[in-house]
Design an enzyme around this catalytic site. Structure first.
Site, mmCIF file in Angstrom:
data_model
loop_
_atom_site.group_PDB
_atom_site.id
_atom_site.type_symbol
_atom_site.label_atom_id
_atom_site.label_comp_id
_atom_site.label_asym_id
_atom_site.label_seq_id
_atom_site.Cartn_x
_atom_site.Cartn_y
_atom_site.Cartn_z
ATOM 1 N N ASP A 29 -8.578 -2.962 8.143
ATOM 2 C CA ASP A 29 -8.231 -1.811 7.299
ATOM 3 C C ASP A 29 -6.729 -1.535 7.382
ATOM 4 O OD1 ASP A 29 -8.692 0.257 5.553
ATOM 5 O OD2 ASP A 29 -9.381 1.662 7.087
ATOM 6 N N ASN A 77 -16.721 -1.712 -2.240
ATOM 7 C CA ASN A 77 -15.383 -2.009 -2.777
ATOM 8 C C ASN A 77 -15.397 -2.330 -4.274
ATOM 9 O OD1 ASN A 77 -14.162 -3.649 0.260
ATOM 10 N ND2 ASN A 77 -13.952 -1.515 -0.403
ATOM 11 N N ARG A 199 -14.446 5.107 11.813
ATOM 12 C CA ARG A 199 -15.730 4.961 11.114
ATOM 13 C C ARG A 199 -16.228 3.527 11.215
ATOM 14 N NH1 ARG A 199 -12.958 8.147 7.496
ATOM 15 N NH2 ARG A 199 -12.071 6.352 6.417
HETATM 16 C C1 FPP Z 1 -9.060 -2.559 3.600
HETATM 17 O O1 FPP Z 1 -7.769 -2.036 3.411
HETATM 18 C C2 FPP Z 1 -9.046 -3.979 3.344
HETATM 19 C C3 FPP Z 1 -9.762 -4.596 2.357
HETATM 20 C C4 FPP Z 1 -10.666 -3.879 1.451
HETATM 21 C C5 FPP Z 1 -9.626 -6.030 2.111
HETATM 22 C C6 FPP Z 1 -9.421 -6.890 3.313
HETATM 23 C C7 FPP Z 1 -9.030 -8.227 2.816
HETATM 24 C C8 FPP Z 1 -8.078 -9.013 3.336
HETATM 25 C C9 FPP Z 1 -7.352 -8.705 4.574
HETATM 26 C C10 FPP Z 1 -7.684 -10.259 2.654
HETATM 27 C C11 FPP Z 1 -8.756 -11.292 2.624
HETATM 28 C C12 FPP Z 1 -9.138 -11.775 3.947
HETATM 29 C C13 FPP Z 1 -10.055 -12.755 4.110
HETATM 30 C C14 FPP Z 1 -10.527 -13.112 5.470
HETATM 31 C C15 FPP Z 1 -10.636 -13.457 2.964
HETATM 32 P P1 FPP Z 1 -7.570 -0.820 2.418
HETATM 33 O O2 FPP Z 1 -7.249 -1.371 1.074
HETATM 34 O O3 FPP Z 1 -8.768 0.071 2.437
HETATM 35 O O4 FPP Z 1 -6.331 -0.131 3.088
HETATM 36 P P2 FPP Z 1 -6.008 1.428 3.076
HETATM 37 O O5 FPP Z 1 -7.092 2.122 3.839
HETATM 38 O O6 FPP Z 1 -4.690 1.490 3.775
HETATM 39 O O7 FPP Z 1 -5.918 1.852 1.624
#
Ligand code: FPP
Length: 264
Positions: A29, A77, A199
């Site tokens: 995250d 998502n 969480r």
């Molecule tokens: C949450 O950060 C992260 C995600 C929803 C995507 C995670 C994906 C990657 C790290 C890239 C792909 C990796 C692999 C292994 C295929 P957020 O967008 O919720 O961050 P925020 O809480 O700061 O808004």
């Protein structure tokens, strides 16, 4: 089975830990906040969140962690803007293209956790081919939770149990575990969440029943070797009880000992 390259065989874990988790699962995250801090679009944060993958896998491998699960896209998502969702699909495809050969040469088996049938057909084929190529590798298992939700997983398991005609009296915890996406994995010992939230966010709800939880404020793209060392050090100092009393009542720490177990 792929063999271990000679130079890797001599690598050592940087900290000598009394206990190392067999299975670590990570809620990656903070990509969005990492990007915002730099005035970049959210997708730039997700792309940056793929740059550390090789080093992260390597570091856990150095400690002897056998299973690593990464939560990359949840069933929730899908409600993000279309451009972000499509971008995340492209990023997964790119990660597989970029990393697959390296993973295979290092004896890493790739697994997918989640609903594959909800993915674009080309991505789905790519994931299936990657799993097929690496299926005999045993040095480490890397599970990517993509289009994954803990509740959806339980729903899918119940549907499959009913469809298989299992009599109610044969349903027990062991049977349910065999019908989950994680049938081939042990339960996680340690769940790490980056980005500072506390969480579980619908991640490994069944399997994480007794996992140790560790949260770090570090945003996922910045999560690096020393953060892994910290997380594993914290884990090695936890006392796992699985609902039981400690083996020896003298293991109960005195309040003045800051929660640390007494040295023996
Ligand atoms: C949450 O950060 C992260 C995600 C929803 C995507 C995670 C994906 C990657 C790290 C890239 C792909 C990796 C692999 C292994 C295929 P957020 O967008 O919720 O961050 P925020 O809480 O700061 O808004």
């Amino acid at each position: 089975m792929a063999t271990l390259p000679a130079e890797d065989a001599t690598r050592r874990a940087p900290l000598a830990l009394a206990r190392v988790p067999c299975h670590v699962a990570i809620i990656m995250d903070g990509n969005g906040r990492w990007a915002r801090q730099r005035g970049l679009p959210r997708l730039a944060g997700h792309r940056a969140g793929t740059e550390n993958l090789r080093r992260v896998i390597q570091r856990f491998g150095d400690y002897g962690v056998q299973y690593l699960t990464l939560f990359a896209f949840s069933t929730e998502n899908w409600s993000r803007p279309k451009t972000e969702v499509e971008g995340l699909m492209r990023i997964l495809g790119r990660v597989i293209r970029r990393e697959l050969q390296h993973l295979h040469e290092n004896g890493i088996r790739l697994l997918h956790l989640g609903r594959l049938d909800g993915l674009p057909p080309r991505l789905r084929r790519q994931v299936e081919e990657a799993m097929e190529l690496t299926r005999h590798n045993r040095r480490m298992t890397l599970a990517i939770a993509f289009n994954y939700g803990g509740r959806a997983e339980i729903v899918d398991a119940v549907r499959r149990i009913v469809a298989a005609g299992v009599p109610p009296e044969e349903v027990d915890e062991r049977l349910i575990a065999r019908f989950l996406y994680t049938a081939e994995l042990p339960d996680p010992d340690l769940i790490i969440r980056t980005g500072g939230e506390m969480r579980i966010s619908n991640f490994l709800l069944w399997q994480g029943a007794y996992a140790e939880f560790y949260s770090t404020p570090v945003y996922w793209p910045d999560f690096a070797e020393e953060d892994i060392d910290q997380a594993l050090l914290a884990y090695s100092q936890r006392q796992r009880r699985f609902g039981r009393l400690p083996q020896d009542e003298s293991d109960y720490p005195h309040p003045s000992e800051n929660g640390r177990p007494r040295p023996r």
